[in-house]
Design an enzyme around this catalytic site. Structure first.
Site, PDB file in Angstrom:
ATOM      1  N   PHE A   1       0.834  -1.200   0.000  1.00 31.36           N
ATOM      2  CA  PHE A   1       0.000   0.000   0.000  1.00 31.36           C
ATOM      3  C   PHE A   1       0.866   1.246   0.000  1.00 31.36           C
ATOM      4  O   PHE A   1       0.509   2.268  -0.594  1.00 31.36           O
ATOM      5  CB  PHE A   1      -0.936  -0.013   1.214  1.00 31.36           C
ATOM      6  CG  PHE A   1      -1.973   1.076   1.166  1.00 31.36           C
ATOM      7  CD1 PHE A   1      -2.947   1.083   0.183  1.00 31.36           C
ATOM      8  CD2 PHE A   1      -1.967   2.096   2.108  1.00 31.36           C
ATOM      9  CE1 PHE A   1      -3.899   2.092   0.129  1.00 31.36           C
ATOM     10  CE2 PHE A   1      -2.915   3.114   2.060  1.00 31.36           C
ATOM     11  CZ  PHE A   1      -3.890   3.104   1.068  1.00 31.36           C
ATOM     12  N   TYR A   2       2.009   1.187   0.671  1.00 29.38           N
ATOM     13  CA  TYR A   2       2.963   2.289   0.634  1.00 29.38           C
ATOM     14  C   TYR A   2       3.323   2.640  -0.807  1.00 29.38           C
ATOM     15  O   TYR A   2       3.277   3.807  -1.221  1.00 29.38           O
ATOM     16  CB  TYR A   2       4.223   1.915   1.424  1.00 29.38           C
ATOM     17  CG  TYR A   2       5.426   2.781   1.145  1.00 29.38           C
ATOM     18  CD1 TYR A   2       5.417   4.133   1.446  1.00 29.38           C
ATOM     19  CD2 TYR A   2       6.579   2.239   0.563  1.00 29.38           C
ATOM     20  CE1 TYR A   2       6.535   4.943   1.185  1.00 29.38           C
ATOM     21  CE2 TYR A   2       7.683   3.026   0.302  1.00 29.38           C
ATOM     22  CZ  TYR A   2       7.652   4.378   0.612  1.00 29.38           C
ATOM     23  OH  TYR A   2       8.744   5.159   0.350  1.00 29.38           O
TER      24      TYR A   2
END
Length: 340
Positions: free
Chosen positions: A154-155
């Site tokens: 997700f980063y």
């Protein structure tokens, strides 16, 4: 190039503090901004800031980029000319347990930066992306012209979103934007959640180190001073439209608006096991290795093609990993008053 005031967000951070020092060294006026959060030990951030605070031309604002009103005040008070945006929620694995921290810092915060740059007449926005955007790609070295539509964390997804968000502001409002995909930055004053710091601390304590992918994956380790030099060089070369850009055959790294992407790395991948050997050599101690599989969200290997950055700015990293690791170990032992 020295004109106007430069805002450096994340100025108490690892890369941000080095960039701020480099700008001050050449006579720029720098406004450092940071929220000094506790994602990792705030005393290290405060120590970095303490080295900047007495320097001529430096001022500091304790502000969170997610606070739009506070950020607007900073821009109003300081007449910001250019922006180096390095404040972000970093870390691949933390994004698996606290994704909302990434939404707030990397999406809301970045939108606030774009809005302030737009309304403040900022001449150039340079912002941090990451090599993690390459995700499932295996064709190396990674080139900025490759598609990056398969992130593994997700980063990485939030950083890919930053690149797209910046393009829209370049297209709609003519805001020149340069995105820099950092490749595994290391060196003195580094982050405690990164491998070099974790390994050094554990080896000195006689504790085992966790070696993921059994130490076989490779990283394009890039020394922080080389990174800082590339950031400043990119800032000085304002993004321009690519006159040869074609919508029929779109180049993912440039555009017909003032927007571009660069890899910023060392260009020499090093196997993790070799990295550990260098730490051992400099500490004069052997590590006890706990061999583990590759972590979810991690990219197996990274290797930067920095050709376009070199052509545009003259960027040439000059620090071999053997030198960089030694400098980090020397700093670590001095800062924490450790005997080897």
């Amino acid at each position: 190039m020295s004109a106007g005031t430069i805002l450096v967000t994340g100025a108490a951070g690892f890369i941000g503090s080095h960039v701020a020092h480099l700008l001050l060294d050449r006579g720029d006026r720098v406004v450092g901004l940071d929220n000094l959060n506790d994602y990792y030990d705030p005393t290290l951030k405060e120590a970095r800031l303490a080295r900047l605070a007495p320097r001529a031309g430096f001022s500091f604002e304790r502000v969170d980029v997610a606070d739009g009103a506070a950020l607007a005040r900073v821009f109003k008070d300081h007449a910001i000319d250019r922006v180096v945006h390095l404040a972000a929620q970093a870390g691949v694995r933390y994004s698996m347990v606290n994704p909302m921290a990434y939404v707030e810092a990397n999406l809301t915060g970045f939108t606030n930066i774009l809005e302030r740059c737009r309304h403040g007449g900022v001449r150039h926005l340079v912002y941090a992306s990451t090599s993690s955007v390459y995700g499932s790609n295996t064709d190396m070295p990674f080139r900025v012209g490759q598609s990056c539509d398969h992130p593994l964390s997700f980063y990485a997804a939030t950083k890919k979103a930053n690149e797209l968000m910046a393009h829209t502001y370049a297209a709609m409002f003519g805001l020149p934007c340069t995105g820099l995909r950092f490749f595994t930055v290391y060196g003195p004053w580094g982050r405690p959640d990164m491998a070099l710091f974790l390994f050094t601390k554990a080896i000195l304590a006689g504790e085992p180190i966790k070696v993921f992918n059994h130490g076989h994956h490779k990283r394009d380790f890039t020394y922080v001073d080389d990174i800082a030099g590339g950031v400043v060089a990119s800032l000085d070369h304002v993004a321009q439209p690519n006159p040869n850009w074609s919508g029929a055959h779109p180049d993912p790294a440039t555009s017909n608006v003032p927007w571009r992407l660069f890899n910023i790395g060392n260009g020499t991948p090093v196997e993790l096991s070799r990295y550990i050997e260098l730490i051992e050599e400099n500490l004069g101690r052997k590590a006890t290795r706990e061999l583990l599989p590759l972590q979810p969200g991690d990219v197996p290997d990274t290797w930067a093609d920095t050709t376009s950055l070199t052509q545009a700015t003259g960027y040439r990293p000059g620090t071999p990993v053997e030198v960089g690791v030694k400098r980090f170990i020397d700093w670590y032992c001095e800062y924490y008053k450790v005997k080897r």
